[in-house]
Scaffold this motif. Sequence first.
Motif, short mmCIF file in Angstrom:
data_model
loop_
_atom_site.label_atom_id
_atom_site.label_comp_id
_atom_site.label_asym_id
_atom_site.label_seq_id
_atom_site.Cartn_x
_atom_site.Cartn_y
_atom_site.Cartn_z
N THR A 211 42.53 70.59 79.68
CA THR A 211 43.62 71.17 78.90
C THR A 211 44.53 72.17 79.87
O THR A 211 44.10 72.38 81.14
CB THR A 211 43.44 72.16 77.88
OG1 THR A 211 42.31 73.03 78.35
CG2 THR A 211 42.42 71.23 76.89
N GLY A 212 45.44 72.61 79.44
CA GLY A 212 46.37 73.59 80.52
C GLY A 212 45.81 74.75 80.86
O GLY A 212 46.28 75.50 81.42
N ARG A 213 44.77 75.19 79.93
CA ARG A 213 44.31 76.51 80.02
C ARG A 213 42.88 76.60 80.90
O ARG A 213 42.19 77.69 80.84
CB ARG A 213 43.73 77.12 78.76
CG ARG A 213 45.32 77.32 77.69
CD ARG A 213 44.75 77.83 76.15
NE ARG A 213 45.91 77.89 75.55
CZ ARG A 213 46.02 78.23 74.44
NH1 ARG A 213 44.90 79.12 73.93
NH2 ARG A 213 47.12 78.24 73.75
N ASN B 204 52.21 76.67 85.55
CA ASN B 204 53.30 77.23 85.82
C ASN B 204 54.61 76.97 86.40
O ASN B 204 55.71 77.61 86.77
CB ASN B 204 52.88 78.78 86.00
CG ASN B 204 52.17 79.31 84.60
OD1 ASN B 204 52.34 78.76 83.80
ND2 ASN B 204 51.12 79.96 85.11
N GLY B 205 54.22 76.18 87.68
CA GLY B 205 55.21 75.63 88.67
C GLY B 205 54.32 75.31 89.93
O GLY B 205 53.08 75.59 90.19
N PRO B 206 55.09 74.75 91.10
CA PRO B 206 54.54 74.43 92.05
C PRO B 206 54.10 75.34 92.87
O PRO B 206 54.57 76.59 92.82
CB PRO B 206 55.65 73.62 92.99
CG PRO B 206 56.88 73.24 91.83
CD PRO B 206 56.44 74.37 90.83
N SER B 207 52.90 75.45 93.68
CA SER B 207 52.28 76.47 94.48
C SER B 207 51.37 75.89 95.51
O SER B 207 50.32 76.07 95.77
CB SER B 207 51.27 77.31 93.35
OG SER B 207 50.29 76.25 92.85
N ARG C 289 39.71 75.45 86.26
CA ARG C 289 39.07 74.40 87.35
C ARG C 289 40.07 74.15 88.38
O ARG C 289 41.19 73.94 88.28
CB ARG C 289 38.45 73.14 86.90
CG ARG C 289 37.63 72.48 87.67
CD ARG C 289 36.88 71.04 87.13
NE ARG C 289 36.42 70.32 87.93
CZ ARG C 289 35.58 69.27 87.49
NH1 ARG C 289 35.50 69.12 86.18
NH2 ARG C 289 35.04 68.56 88.67
N THR C 290 39.62 74.20 89.67
CA THR C 290 40.28 74.04 90.80
C THR C 290 40.46 72.42 91.12
O THR C 290 39.36 72.03 91.47
CB THR C 290 40.00 74.78 91.89
OG1 THR C 290 39.83 76.18 91.80
CG2 THR C 290 40.86 74.36 93.33
N VAL C 291 41.59 71.96 91.25
CA VAL C 291 41.68 70.41 91.58
C VAL C 291 42.64 70.09 92.64
O VAL C 291 43.38 71.17 92.95
CB VAL C 291 41.98 69.58 90.30
CG1 VAL C 291 40.90 69.60 89.30
CG2 VAL C 291 43.46 70.22 89.55
N PHE C 292 43.05 69.00 92.97
CA PHE C 292 44.01 68.51 93.94
C PHE C 292 45.46 68.11 93.33
O PHE C 292 45.32 67.47 92.39
CB PHE C 292 43.43 67.37 94.82
CG PHE C 292 42.41 67.90 95.81
CD1 PHE C 292 42.47 68.17 97.16
CD2 PHE C 292 41.03 67.59 95.23
CE1 PHE C 292 41.40 68.82 97.84
CE2 PHE C 292 40.02 68.22 96.14
CZ PHE C 292 40.46 68.64 97.79
N TRP C 293 46.37 68.75 94.18
CA TRP C 293 47.85 68.34 93.57
C TRP C 293 48.39 67.88 94.94
O TRP C 293 48.36 68.09 96.05
CB TRP C 293 48.54 69.71 93.07
CG TRP C 293 47.58 70.27 91.86
CD1 TRP C 293 46.64 71.17 92.36
CD2 TRP C 293 47.84 70.15 90.41
NE1 TRP C 293 46.26 71.84 91.13
CE2 TRP C 293 46.61 70.95 90.05
CE3 TRP C 293 48.35 69.30 89.72
CZ2 TRP C 293 46.56 71.02 88.58
CZ3 TRP C 293 48.26 69.27 88.50
CH2 TRP C 293 47.29 70.03 87.77
N THR C 294 49.91 67.39 94.56
CA THR C 294 50.83 66.83 95.62
C THR C 294 51.77 67.63 95.47
O THR C 294 52.48 67.88 94.34
CB THR C 294 50.85 65.31 95.69
OG1 THR C 294 51.19 65.20 94.31
CG2 THR C 294 49.55 64.71 95.83
N CYS C 295 52.71 68.05 96.32
CA CYS C 295 53.92 68.67 96.33
C CYS C 295 54.95 67.86 96.69
O CYS C 295 54.66 66.54 97.00
CB CYS C 295 54.01 70.16 97.35
SG CYS C 295 53.91 69.56 99.18
N ASN D 66 45.22 76.18 85.58
CA ASN D 66 45.96 77.26 84.78
C ASN D 66 47.17 77.87 85.64
O ASN D 66 48.13 78.68 85.06
CB ASN D 66 45.29 78.51 84.01
CG ASN D 66 44.17 79.02 85.23
OD1 ASN D 66 44.10 78.80 86.32
ND2 ASN D 66 43.37 79.85 84.65
N ILE D 67 47.11 77.88 86.86
CA ILE D 67 48.06 78.37 87.75
C ILE D 67 49.28 77.27 87.98
O ILE D 67 50.41 77.69 88.07
CB ILE D 67 47.33 79.00 88.88
CG1 ILE D 67 46.56 80.20 88.69
CG2 ILE D 67 48.39 79.55 90.07
CD1 ILE D 67 45.80 80.80 89.66
#
Length: 387
Positions: free
Chosen positions: A275-277, A301-304, A280-286, A297-298
């Motif tokens: 869920t969006g709340r 809200n937008g790219p970081s 847990r820390t996962v991997f993302w791509t920018c 949950n961070i």
Amino acid sequence: MELLGTSAQPPEPHTFNPSYALRRSIGPLEPFSRYVGPVSAASRPLNKLFWELESVRGAFIVATTTPNCRTSCQAICPLGHRHETTPLTLANAARSSTFGCPVCAGTVVVPWFNSLAVLRPDLAAHLHPTRNSPQTAETIYGATQTPFLFVCRECQRSFQAAPRRLKEPRCDRCRHPRTPLPRWLVLEIDRQFEPHTTARTLEENLFTVHQWRCRNDTRHRWTASTKSRLASKSCPICAGRIVLVGVNDLAARFPEAAAHWDYEANFPLLPKDFTGREGRTVFWTCAGGHSYRSPINIRRNGPSCSFCRGLAVLDGFNSLATVRPEIAQELHPYLNAKTARQISWGSGLHAFWNCPKGHIYMLEVFRRSVDRRGCTVCKPIQRRLAS
């Protein structure tokens, strides 16, 4: 021989009174022959230690074969219970209220003295008639801490308790009646799966798992015990504690964040599993193609991206040697723990630098690369020369 200090004869054993205590004497044991039978000629008189034990404890030694502290002997406690003991045991039990007597201590049960039927007749009347076999009210110690089964005098249900801790023959439910369950709890029962569940059914066992349905959204269904529902009144699907695919998962609620999910680094995890709340820390791509880690949950809200923001170092993208190569040459070659390729150009790390005039000074990396500050040794010298 006549008892010293009194002319009256000791009463029966079960009515023995401590006031008939003996004083120091070295005479034979004929006065106690009524308890142990005739004394043989080989029996010896008690020595001084035995008589002192009698005087201090009030526990009367009846018969012995040899004046030894560890020799087994017969004794009668102030309440008239005859038992086998040793003088050393009596001395060790000097501060005990049971006088070292197994009957007074409850180790031995006497039906007419310390049984449950005599000490606690109210509990003995409600003792379960069959489920405590072979124990009965006459064979159970009245103050034992061993639990037995009783029948509640109000609801007639069987319950387990220790007589020592039980003040009255009532179960916990009757002694501590629960407050009625709130009305909203009964309304959230899923009638499709449990059409006959009532408030009384929920009160009977709070740990039974039931099927529930949210009042705000009928698609939200989950299983939980009544105890957990009273502790957490909100719907777990609405609160984001339970994932319902297509309703509150990350792909359904935050499609923009799910589009940047790094499937290769997070395998076998998928956006629909969270869920969006969740934190847990996962991997993302920018957008720049960087793979970075960030809590769910961070990121929602937008790219970081940590590389684009300068929080992490990526050689060839934001390192000091890549962005400011002319300044990276001034970094001291061996006084620093990291090289120019391992330091971000906007880092706040304190580093050692080489001045063109031969000075070695310390300064933060971002002050040297961003603010363009120079040698901290040359500047005070220039001020002194100017003044």
